[in-house]
Design a protein around this motif. Sequence first.
Motif: not given
Length: 700
Positions: A566-594
């Motif tokens: 499937n095209s989503i598996e093709f080598s050298w191609f990647v998804n769009d980047r997670t935004t700065y805010l979402e990175l913060y939210q995910k790191v925060m949630d992970a730090t709190h064990g959520e």
Amino acid sequence: MKSFTAVAVVALALIAFVSSKHIESKYADKDFLVQQKFVLEMLQHIYQDDVFVAKYDDSWYSYKPWEHVDHYNHVDLLKGFFELWQHKPMYDDEIFTVFYDRHEEYALGLSRLFFFAKDWETFTHAVFWARTHVNKQLFIYAFTTASLFRPDMEGIVFPAVYEIHPWHFFDADTLEWAEKYRMHGFHNVKKLDNMYHVVIKSNYSNHYGDVNYDHNMAYFLEDVGLNAFYYYSNLDYPFWTKGPEGRELNKDRRGEFYLYIHMQLLARYYLERLSHDLGEIPQFNMYEHVDSGYFSGLHYYRGVSFPDRDNHYNFYSPENLEYIRETEVYIHRIMEFIDKNKKYDIDVVNTLGNIIQGNEDSIDTVFYGSIDNLYRHIVNEGRPYGKYYETLPSTFMHYETSVRDPLFWEVYKEITHFYWHLVEHFPEYTYKDFAFEGVKIDNVHVPESLTTFFEYFDSDISNAVNVEVPQDTTHDVLYNFGRNSHYDGHGFVIKARQFRLNHKPFEFQLDVTSDKEQHAVVKIFIGPKYDENGKYIHLEDNYMNFVELDHFVVDLVAGSNVVKRNSIEFSWFVNDRTTYLELYQKVMDATHGEYKFPLNQVEAHCGVPQRLMIPKGKKGGMPYQFFFMVYPFHEPAVKQHTGYNHVVSCGVGSGARFVDALPFGFPFNRPVKHDYYFNVDNFKFHDVKIYHKDDTTNVV
């Protein structure tokens, strides 16, 4: 009936179903999350040194790395930088570009400082010192580069460069609106989860009119994902270093890879041009005028605009004579190297690439110089700027802004002609090079048509505005955690919204027969079939226009094999980047064990945006062609993924990044003089039409 069933069971047993593996992931532990949080804080609101949310004691602010030399390795290599900094520090009153020799010295020294820090504590102190004292563009460049090579930074996620430093990606109008929202207190802006959310429609530079035909493709040239890819590809292989011990960059055939990346970019751009009925990319000639002008609409943080260029501009001017004369000398020497060459292998291609770039693995940087660097200086030709009487850097003088200028493609077409001149003398590939004895592609199953479309994409450009000094009391959990995009105690996020090209996923299936069990490699390319006038392009004139989409190993069984991908598996191609805010939210949630913070290569910095895999096409459909091949597996000197964790790392400098030992781009890496050599059982061309749902390329 019984006999038929028995035969069917046997037949099914002989079919090998081959597909790619799912994306593997690791998950961040507490120590990793602390490191991740530090990186996110160091890169937010980069031009403000008084808005850190985390509390740093006086020892951090008084830290001077030259007073702690015992905490660094290879101090002898750092002494020059310490002396340079103490006598001529580089602050934000200068505009940094690694292409100025003086600036390169700072970049080398600061990157070494970060990389040679013996432990995490020393590294963070060095980063904090640089963050609060050093020119911010220089800091971002060196911090990112060194972090790509430090073992203790493996897997750490940096925000996308277009969100760290939006001035080099979004026009002045967008950034001005962002600052207005911040200055006016987010008047009439609704809050969601106690946070102001602003979305600004951001236009490409052709919104106010196309200054030339290439400008029609501003959506492609100015795509932030494509520009970020080019930026990171050059940080992975900095021209000013051989790479750290154990991760020497030439292990990855850096010169050959440098040439291949640019040739693939050129081929992909040509496919996009055909969607607009444009023809071949012109080739840059420094003695003649250049048709394609460019008005970027960008401005630097301090307010000065990027230099513009009129159509029909002539670079053969008194200001450029010195650069042009140097270029003439080096071109003559490179051509002499090519014409005297008697080797026909990867090594000589790698040598040529190193010579052209003028990197630290060049066989003689004094004798061959750097054609890459010289062409950038010729095109720059900016007006004098700054206290050292250097010129104001144009888009060509930053990796992250180079690709957006139509002239970039013309210059690199000129540069890559050295490669094609070299391989013109190589023996042509024939049946014996292509055939895979006992293996045949019986059938190809691909959708008759593919569909592209434009969709909205939001980038977090909150870094583009100044924020207030953090307060001690607030109810915003992100604020308490360390994110400092706040106004009057309430968090905010400002996003730039653009139309970006995308396509519907597709799948291909190859029915392959093999006479025995064996390893094999599958490749798929996409290329043009007709030129801008609808005339069929013969392979002898078309081989350089094919873009590699996928490249992977399969295990064939004796008998029938089904290879699906499937095209989503093709080598050298990647998804769009997670935004700065979402990175913060995910790191925060992970730090709190959520939340379990995943570490993988789904958004790897070393990948091309998956959205740009195929060209735009046309509303009524536009014909292109796929090329499929199955060929023998050639074991590389170092098995792929050896020596690094491929789950979280791109493996730069490992010598184990690539699938096999064949030249990049095989079988299109040499001129095709007789297309009938491609008539082998293990090769297949397959026609496809690409339909575009909507021709709109501007936001408003």
